[in-house]
Scaffold this motif. Structure first.
Motif, PDB file in Angstrom:
ATOM      1  N   ASP A 160       0.757  -1.381   0.078  1.00 17.28           N
ATOM      2  CA  ASP A 160       0.065  -0.031  -0.104  1.00 17.28           C
ATOM      3  C   ASP A 160       0.748   1.236   0.010  1.00 17.28           C
ATOM      4  O   ASP A 160       0.648   2.111  -0.800  1.00 17.28           O
ATOM      5  N   VAL A 161       1.824   1.250   0.929  1.00 23.35           N
ATOM      6  CA  VAL A 161       2.954   2.529   0.883  1.00 23.35           C
ATOM      7  C   VAL A 161       3.780   2.484  -0.347  1.00 23.35           C
ATOM      8  O   VAL A 161       4.032   3.521  -0.914  1.00 23.35           O
ATOM      9  N   VAL A 162       4.739   1.365  -0.202  1.00 28.20           N
ATOM     10  CA  VAL A 162       5.878   1.475  -0.994  1.00 28.20           C
ATOM     11  C   VAL A 162       5.319   1.447  -2.628  1.00 28.20           C
ATOM     12  O   VAL A 162       5.542   2.141  -3.378  1.00 28.20           O
ATOM     13  N   GLY A 163       4.322   0.634  -2.915  1.00 26.77           N
ATOM     14  CA  GLY A 163       3.968   0.453  -4.315  1.00 26.77           C
ATOM     15  C   GLY A 163       2.728   1.236  -4.653  1.00 26.77           C
ATOM     16  O   GLY A 163       2.108   0.630  -5.486  1.00 26.77           O
ATOM     17  N   ASP A 164       2.137   1.912  -3.466  1.00 26.31           N
ATOM     18  CA  ASP A 164       0.897   2.609  -3.976  1.00 26.31           C
ATOM     19  C   ASP A 164      -0.058   1.991  -4.539  1.00 26.31           C
ATOM     20  O   ASP A 164      -1.042   2.403  -5.133  1.00 26.31           O
ATOM     21  N   LYS A 165      -0.272   0.604  -3.954  1.00 24.17           N
ATOM     22  CA  LYS A 165      -1.314  -0.138  -4.171  1.00 24.17           C
ATOM     23  C   LYS A 165      -1.641  -0.493  -5.791  1.00 24.17           C
ATOM     24  O   LYS A 165      -2.498  -1.013  -6.190  1.00 24.17           O
ATOM     25  N   ARG A 166      -0.350  -0.351  -6.434  1.00 22.83           N
ATOM     26  CA  ARG A 166      -0.364  -0.580  -7.890  1.00 22.83           C
ATOM     27  C   ARG A 166       0.386  -1.803  -8.306  1.00 22.83           C
ATOM     28  O   ARG A 166       0.686  -2.005  -9.607  1.00 22.83           O
ATOM     29  N   CYS A 167       1.559  -1.997  -7.505  1.00 24.98           N
ATOM     30  CA  CYS A 167       2.539  -2.779  -7.949  1.00 24.98           C
ATOM     31  C   CYS A 167       2.299  -4.377  -7.898  1.00 24.98           C
ATOM     32  O   CYS A 167       1.713  -4.574  -6.656  1.00 24.98           O
ATOM     33  N   ASP A 168       2.792  -5.389  -8.332  1.00 25.24           N
ATOM     34  CA  ASP A 168       2.681  -6.630  -7.945  1.00 25.24           C
ATOM     35  C   ASP A 168       3.667  -7.036  -6.902  1.00 25.24           C
ATOM     36  O   ASP A 168       4.797  -6.558  -7.002  1.00 25.24           O
ATOM     37  N   LEU A 169       3.057  -7.608  -5.951  1.00 27.37           N
ATOM     38  CA  LEU A 169       3.962  -7.968  -4.724  1.00 27.37           C
ATOM     39  C   LEU A 169       4.134  -9.546  -4.684  1.00 27.37           C
ATOM     40  O   LEU A 169       3.236 -10.254  -4.593  1.00 27.37           O
TER      41      LEU A 169
END
Length: 344
Positions: A160-169
């Motif tokens: 949510d914070v590092v990937g702004d809810k848009r990156c695959d984790l």
């Protein structure tokens, strides 16, 4: 030297010639000098780097592990370079000169994929969101993690914070012995949802859950010892100077399978969740508690950054549970209040 040739023909090697010897940390016994071979290891590392991280030509890839560990070998050096990738070498620690070190690197070098450890995430989470949000992370596309089960709070912060809810984790599971990633959310169907925890086998990996009778556990929503049923290219070939120990450590407990030493849960949808080391269990009045499960529950407390749980001898219960807790920066609640809340 001016008259010497600038050409250096490569040495021709056979597929199973030794590539390198890498010693394990010794956390589960005396260190073991694992030998990886040429072709199989390189193929596994190359394929895993490409498909798990969705590497595309021209991407800037950063695995921040030390090259002295297998993560550094496979995903700083061999895998990326086999794919012709730009691979970043990271030195020092993620908190120097401040906890924004990783994210400053992402902004400055326009990193597309980053691969790090849950320990680092929890360390950075402790310092809050400010050091992350002050840097532009829009170049990031894939967030990777490896090393131990990733607790829910750290997963959400990373996503949510590092990937702004848009990156695959992609939380990955593998070992020094396996050579490269064996279980991971990727590769998967395009635009498939990635949730916390669930992972699927990588190409050529056949994971099975076995019970105490050394039998495969069928169906879903079940737990057991995580084993791999058939060989795969990246599997280490032996322990240097001690092949008997290699067989005894990995192939003897569950004949016909590679024994990982880890436990896992296969959920109702058939996805795998790693529950931690099989020997990292505390027996409290007959109840077997995985330390990772207790740590994950305590890490849910809003004041807690990281927890380490161990067992200790108890006259009545057999074993008791002892937790070392690190709080987030800026917490002002009394310790007695937090301790009481954690105990309940």
């Amino acid at each position: 030297m001016a008259s010497e040739s600038t050409e250096c023909p490569p040495e021709i090697m056979n597929a199973n010639d030794h590539l390198f010897i890498l010693y394990t940390s010794g956390s589960t016994g005396s260190p073991k000098g694992l030998i990886h071979a040429q072709a199989g290891y390189l193929q596994h590392a190359m394929m895993a780097h490409k498909f798990v991280f969705d590497y595309c030509p021209g991407d800037i890839y950063a695995c921040v592990a030390d090259v002295g560990w297998i993560t550094g070998h496979s995903f700083v050096v061999y895998g990326p370079l086999c794919n012709g990738a730009t691979s970043i070498l990271f030195e020092s620690v993620p908190t120097y000169p401040d906890p924004g070190r990783y994210w400053e690197m992402v902004e400055r070098l326009k990193v597309n994929q980053i691969y790090l450890a849950p320990t680092a995430l929890r360390l950075l989470l402790k310092s809050g969101d400010t050091f992350v949000k002050k840097y532009d992370r829009s170049s990031l596309r894939t967030l990777g993690c490896v090393g131990e089960p990733l607790n829910h709070e750290a997963w959400e912060w990373y996503h949510d914070v590092v990937g702004d809810k848009r990156c695959d984790l992609v939380d990955t599971w593998w070992q020094t012995e396996t050579g490269a990633i064996c279980i991971s959310p990727r590769p998967s169907a395009p635009n498939a949802e990635i949730r916390h925890g669930p992972m699927r086998p990588f190409f050529g990996i056949n994971p099975q859950l076995l019970n105490e009778e050394k039998q495969e556990i069928q169906g879903n929503n079940v737990s057991g010892a995580l084993c791999i049923k058939q060989p795969w290219p990246g599997l280490a070939r032996t322990i240097y100077g001690n092949h008997k120990r290699f067989i005894a450590t990995y192939l003897k407990d569950f004949p016909g399978y590679y024994s990982t030493g880890d436990g896992a849960h296969r959920d109702a949808d058939g996805y795998y969740h790693i529950t931690g080391r099989m020997d990292d269990v505390i027996n409290v009045t007959g109840h077997r508690l995985g330390t990772a499960e207790v740590e994950d529950a305590m890490d849910e407390h809003e004041a807690v950054a990281e927890t380490a749980v161990v067992g200790f001898p108890h006259d009545i219960k057999g074993e008791g549970v002892y937790a070392y807790v690190i709080l987030k920066d800026g917490i002002t609640d009394p310790e007695d209040k937090i301790t009481s809340e954690l105990n309940t």
